[in-house]
Write an enzyme that holds these catalytic residues in place. Structure first.
Site, PDB file in Angstrom:
ATOM      1  N   SER A  92       0.845  -1.183   0.000  1.00 17.25           N
ATOM      2  CA  SER A  92       0.000   0.000   0.000  1.00 17.25           C
ATOM      3  C   SER A  92       0.881   1.233   0.000  1.00 17.25           C
ATOM      4  CB  SER A  92      -0.924   0.007   1.229  1.00 17.25           C
ATOM      5  OG  SER A  92      -1.780   1.133   1.208  1.00 17.25           O
ATOM      6  N   HIS A 106      -2.486   7.363  -4.594  1.00 13.39           N
ATOM      7  CA  HIS A 106      -2.637   6.210  -3.698  1.00 13.39           C
ATOM      8  C   HIS A 106      -2.711   4.949  -4.546  1.00 13.39           C
ATOM      9  CE1 HIS A 106      -5.655   3.237  -2.172  1.00 13.39           C
ATOM     10  NE2 HIS A 106      -4.800   3.225  -1.163  1.00 13.39           N
ATOM     11  N   ASN A 108      -2.877   0.357  -3.981  1.00 16.98           N
ATOM     12  CA  ASN A 108      -2.918  -0.787  -3.073  1.00 16.98           C
ATOM     13  C   ASN A 108      -3.038  -2.055  -3.906  1.00 16.98           C
ATOM     14  OD1 ASN A 108      -4.904  -2.804  -1.476  1.00 16.98           O
ATOM     15  ND2 ASN A 108      -3.569  -1.730  -0.039  1.00 16.98           N
ATOM     16  N   ARG A 258       0.289  -2.798  12.769  1.00 14.45           N
ATOM     17  CA  ARG A 258       1.110  -1.744  13.356  1.00 14.45           C
ATOM     18  C   ARG A 258       0.477  -0.384  13.054  1.00 14.45           C
ATOM     19  NH1 ARG A 258       5.784   1.310  12.051  1.00 14.45           N
ATOM     20  NH2 ARG A 258       7.120   1.652  13.876  1.00 14.45           N
TER      21      ARG A 258
END
Length: 302
Positions: A92, A106, A108, A258
């Site tokens: 990503s 962006h 992904n 995370r």
């Protein structure tokens, strides 16, 4: 049958290629690497570039996580998979340029498998563009590249996944699209593993081809405080979407991923202003009037 190791190898190589391409494009800064482990199983590597000549912040993350039970966000539309073991592997990235005339981008690319044998699997991903001061030729190039990445796998794929992108990256509470779209796809498996994987690779391999020419054209465009303030204001929309609607953010948080890596998509600087309205006839009004709604960019770009 799916091949998790093959997908993982490709995605790690894709992270390397995209980071190398972005470093070359930026020409000033390099990515810092942060390797992390997930207590419940798996981990990843987050790479972040800060304070470059082009990018104020760029993040490209790889992750491979697994566990005994799929998160609720992944089983919302597949209740039959609740309670099954899973693997999720993906890359990503979010790129926040300094210059307001260079669009935010962006992308992904991801793969899920469920069950001990991995008998249930699917690919998802895509890429989208979020300009503050758009140029139609840039938007047309972006969508032509997106279409070219889809066409070898079916004449209808671009139109389907372009429409899905417009629908997905839509801020309902603002009644506007996040940007000018691109591709969004999920649940890709009907063509079998090899062809589905080849499609994911085609989209992944074309990301830099879609983005780099736009950066090269706009990176030296002059700007002042007005354009910078508008950029920071528009970044607020990015934050609103990621925190309110984005599936990837929700999946990452629900799967105990995370947090720093999950939220690397957020811009380094942003602002909100109560009831801001663009001035009539301004470039800012042009963005709202001509770009922040779904349309056929390839038809209008002729």
């Amino acid at each position: 049958m799916s091949n998790l190791d093959q997908v993982k190898e490709y995605l790690q190589a894709l992270q390397n290629r995209i980071c190398a391409g972005l470093e070359q494009l930026d020409g000033g800064a390099t990515f810092a690497r942060d390797v992390w482990e997930r207590p419940g199983g798996g981990g990843g590597e987050t790479r972040v570039l800060l304070g470059g000549q082009v990018f104020e912040q760029a993040g490209v993350g790889f992750s491979h996580i697994f566990g005994d039970e799929m998160p609720a966000s992944a089983t919302k539309h597949r209740p039959e998979l609740a309670g099954r073991t899973f693997h999720a592997v993906g890359v990503s990235l979010v790129l926040h340029p300094e210059n307001p005339y260079v669009p935010t981008a962006h992308a992904n690319f991801r793969f899920f498998s469920a069950g001990e044998t991995g008998d249930v699997w699917w690919f998802g991903g895509g890429f989208d563009l979020t300009p503050c001061y758009p140029f139609r030729e840039d938007v047309v190039h972006w969508h032509r590249t997106a279409k070219a990445s889809c066409d070898p796998f079916g004449e209808d794929l671009y139109s389907r996944y372009k429409a899905w992108c417009d629908e997905y990256f839509y801020l309902q509470h603002r009644d506007e699209t996040r940007g000018v779209g691109g591709l969004f796809f999920d649940d890709v498996n009907a063509a079998g593993f090899d062809d589905s994987f080849a499609f994911l690779q085609s989209v992944g391999d074309n990301f830099l081809s879609a983005y780099k020419p736009i950066v090269d054209r706009r990176r030296k465009h002059p700007y002042g405080d007005r354009q910078r303030e508008f950029q920071l204001y528009r970044r607020g929309r990015y934050v609103e979407f990621n925190l309110l609607y984005d599936r990837g953010t929700l999946f990452g948080l629900q799967s105990d991923g995370r947090t720093e890596s999950i939220l690397m998509s957020l811009p380094p600087r942003v602002r909100w202003q109560y009831d801001w309205q663009p001035k009539p006839g301004s470039p800012e009004e042009e963005l709202y009037r001509d770009y922040l709604h779904a349309q056929d960019w390839l038809e209008t770009g002729k």
